[in-house]
Design a protein around this motif. Structure first.
Motif, PDB file in Angstrom:
ATOM      1  N   LEU A 268       6.682  12.250  -0.616  1.00 45.96           N
ATOM      2  CA  LEU A 268       7.359  10.955  -0.785  1.00 45.96           C
ATOM      3  C   LEU A 268       8.529  10.836   0.118  1.00 45.96           C
ATOM      4  O   LEU A 268       8.738   9.496   0.352  1.00 45.96           O
ATOM      5  CB  LEU A 268       8.319  11.234  -2.263  1.00 45.96           C
ATOM      6  N   LEU A 269       9.087  11.792   0.716  1.00 45.96           N
ATOM      7  CA  LEU A 269       9.963  11.499   1.789  1.00 45.96           C
ATOM      8  C   LEU A 269       9.391  11.059   2.839  1.00 45.96           C
ATOM      9  O   LEU A 269       9.924   9.974   3.541  1.00 45.96           O
ATOM     10  CB  LEU A 269      10.703  12.826   2.012  1.00 45.96           C
ATOM     11  N   VAL A 270       8.305  11.467   3.094  1.00 39.58           N
ATOM     12  CA  VAL A 270       7.522  10.982   4.441  1.00 39.58           C
ATOM     13  C   VAL A 270       7.030   9.356   4.162  1.00 39.58           C
ATOM     14  O   VAL A 270       7.073   8.801   5.022  1.00 39.58           O
ATOM     15  CB  VAL A 270       6.187  11.890   4.851  1.00 39.58           C
ATOM     16  N   LEU A 271       6.566   9.081   2.905  1.00 42.61           N
ATOM     17  CA  LEU A 271       6.297   7.684   2.767  1.00 42.61           C
ATOM     18  C   LEU A 271       7.354   6.834   2.859  1.00 42.61           C
ATOM     19  O   LEU A 271       7.425   5.826   3.213  1.00 42.61           O
ATOM     20  CB  LEU A 271       5.545   7.848   1.230  1.00 42.61           C
ATOM     21  N   ALA A 272       8.590   7.351   2.350  1.00 40.00           N
ATOM     22  CA  ALA A 272       9.878   6.385   2.262  1.00 40.00           C
ATOM     23  C   ALA A 272      10.166   6.289   3.733  1.00 40.00           C
ATOM     24  O   ALA A 272      10.680   5.335   4.021  1.00 40.00           O
ATOM     25  CB  ALA A 272      10.955   7.474   1.363  1.00 40.00           C
TER      26      ALA A 272
ATOM     27  N   ILE B 137       1.054  -1.227   0.197  1.00 36.78           N
ATOM     28  CA  ILE B 137      -0.165   0.044  -0.097  1.00 36.78           C
ATOM     29  C   ILE B 137       0.865   1.158   0.121  1.00 36.78           C
ATOM     30  O   ILE B 137       0.699   2.137  -0.777  1.00 36.78           O
ATOM     31  CB  ILE B 137      -0.758  -0.014   1.212  1.00 36.78           C
ATOM     32  N   ILE B 138       1.856   1.204   0.789  1.00 39.67           N
ATOM     33  CA  ILE B 138       2.667   2.272   0.910  1.00 39.67           C
ATOM     34  C   ILE B 138       3.445   2.487  -0.526  1.00 39.67           C
ATOM     35  O   ILE B 138       3.589   3.697  -1.008  1.00 39.67           O
ATOM     36  CB  ILE B 138       3.772   2.301   1.939  1.00 39.67           C
ATOM     37  N   THR B 139       3.866   1.359  -1.164  1.00 43.50           N
ATOM     38  CA  THR B 139       4.466   1.715  -2.603  1.00 43.50           C
ATOM     39  C   THR B 139       3.781   2.063  -3.499  1.00 43.50           C
ATOM     40  O   THR B 139       3.747   2.990  -4.384  1.00 43.50           O
ATOM     41  CB  THR B 139       4.988   0.115  -2.794  1.00 43.50           C
ATOM     42  N   LEU B 140       2.316   1.750  -3.591  1.00 40.57           N
ATOM     43  CA  LEU B 140       1.355   2.088  -4.324  1.00 40.57           C
ATOM     44  C   LEU B 140       1.071   3.564  -4.186  1.00 40.57           C
ATOM     45  O   LEU B 140       0.911   4.182  -5.372  1.00 40.57           O
ATOM     46  CB  LEU B 140       0.093   1.298  -4.271  1.00 40.57           C
ATOM     47  N   LEU B 141       1.040   3.957  -3.093  1.00 40.21           N
ATOM     48  CA  LEU B 141       0.845   5.498  -2.791  1.00 40.21           C
ATOM     49  C   LEU B 141       2.084   6.287  -3.319  1.00 40.21           C
ATOM     50  O   LEU B 141       1.781   7.340  -3.916  1.00 40.21           O
ATOM     51  CB  LEU B 141       0.805   5.604  -1.226  1.00 40.21           C
ATOM     52  N   GLU B 142       3.193   5.862  -3.203  1.00 39.21           N
ATOM     53  CA  GLU B 142       4.427   6.365  -3.784  1.00 39.21           C
ATOM     54  C   GLU B 142       4.331   6.565  -5.063  1.00 39.21           C
ATOM     55  O   GLU B 142       4.697   7.564  -5.910  1.00 39.21           O
ATOM     56  CB  GLU B 142       5.868   5.669  -3.285  1.00 39.21           C
ATOM     57  N   VAL B 143       3.876   5.511  -5.800  1.00 41.83           N
ATOM     58  CA  VAL B 143       3.877   5.302  -7.130  1.00 41.83           C
ATOM     59  C   VAL B 143       2.857   6.428  -7.856  1.00 41.83           C
ATOM     60  O   VAL B 143       2.639   7.238  -8.707  1.00 41.83           O
ATOM     61  CB  VAL B 143       3.596   3.985  -7.835  1.00 41.83           C
ATOM     62  N   GLY B 144       1.580   6.384  -7.197  1.00 44.12           N
ATOM     63  CA  GLY B 144       0.585   7.182  -7.425  1.00 44.12           C
ATOM     64  C   GLY B 144       0.816   8.720  -7.215  1.00 44.12           C
ATOM     65  O   GLY B 144       0.272   9.596  -7.810  1.00 44.12           O
ATOM     66  N   VAL B 145       1.342   9.133  -6.250  1.00 49.43           N
ATOM     67  CA  VAL B 145       1.812  10.378  -6.120  1.00 49.43           C
ATOM     68  C   VAL B 145       2.549  11.117  -7.279  1.00 49.43           C
ATOM     69  O   VAL B 145       2.396  12.061  -7.480  1.00 49.43           O
ATOM     70  CB  VAL B 145       2.749  10.526  -4.846  1.00 49.43           C
ATOM     71  N   THR B 146       3.233  10.139  -8.087  1.00 48.51           N
ATOM     72  CA  THR B 146       4.305  10.614  -9.150  1.00 48.51           C
ATOM     73  C   THR B 146       3.627  10.418 -10.502  1.00 48.51           C
ATOM     74  O   THR B 146       4.117  11.040 -11.428  1.00 48.51           O
ATOM     75  CB  THR B 146       5.286   9.690  -9.191  1.00 48.51           C
ATOM     76  N   LEU B 147       2.427  10.125 -10.511  1.00 46.24           N
ATOM     77  CA  LEU B 147       1.806   9.787 -12.022  1.00 46.24           C
ATOM     78  C   LEU B 147       1.001  11.022 -12.302  1.00 46.24           C
ATOM     79  O   LEU B 147       0.530  11.682 -11.628  1.00 46.24           O
ATOM     80  CB  LEU B 147       0.720   8.563 -11.735  1.00 46.24           C
ATOM     81  N   GLN B 148       1.142  11.163 -13.608  1.00 44.27           N
ATOM     82  CA  GLN B 148       0.507  12.404 -14.309  1.00 44.27           C
ATOM     83  C   GLN B 148      -1.046  12.555 -14.240  1.00 44.27           C
ATOM     84  O   GLN B 148      -1.624  13.530 -13.748  1.00 44.27           O
ATOM     85  CB  GLN B 148       0.865  12.632 -15.537  1.00 44.27           C
TER      86      GLN B 148
END
Length: 95
Positions: free
Chosen positions: A49-53, A21-32
């Motif tokens: 992204l820093l907080v999620l990482a 879930i955290i990884t999907l949030l990270e990817v989702g934050v970067t999508l256009q």
């Protein structure tokens, strides 16, 4: 006589899903398309992204290094190191 205590084994399936879930949030934050839908996210993308990482790193450390089941001092020292490293990196980048 030497006494040892066994660490409880974490439920690795739940750990997997939380990390997923955290990884999907990270990817989702970067999508256009997400940027088009949520334009307020663009200026705060890097801090999010820093907080999620940081959250993912802390979760991995707590479960896979079994710090969650050890003394709180060990977890605090390790997480303090991560926090100070992030703080130092941020200070250098903003300089």
């Amino acid at each position: 006589m030497e006494q040892t205590h066994a660490h409880p084994t974490p439920n690795y399936l739940s750990v997997f899903f939380i990390l997923l879930i955290i990884t999907l949030l990270e990817v989702g934050v970067t999508l256009q398309p997400v940027h088009d839908l949520l334009p307020f996210l663009v200026p705060i993308q890097i801090p999010v992204l820093l907080v999620l990482a940081l959250a993912k790193a802390a979760y991995i450390v707590l479960y896979y290094m079994h710090l969650r089941y050890d003394s709180r001092v060990f977890a605090a020292v390790f997480l303090l190191g991560i926090f100070l490293g992030l703080l130092f990196t941020t200070a250098v980048l903003l300089r």
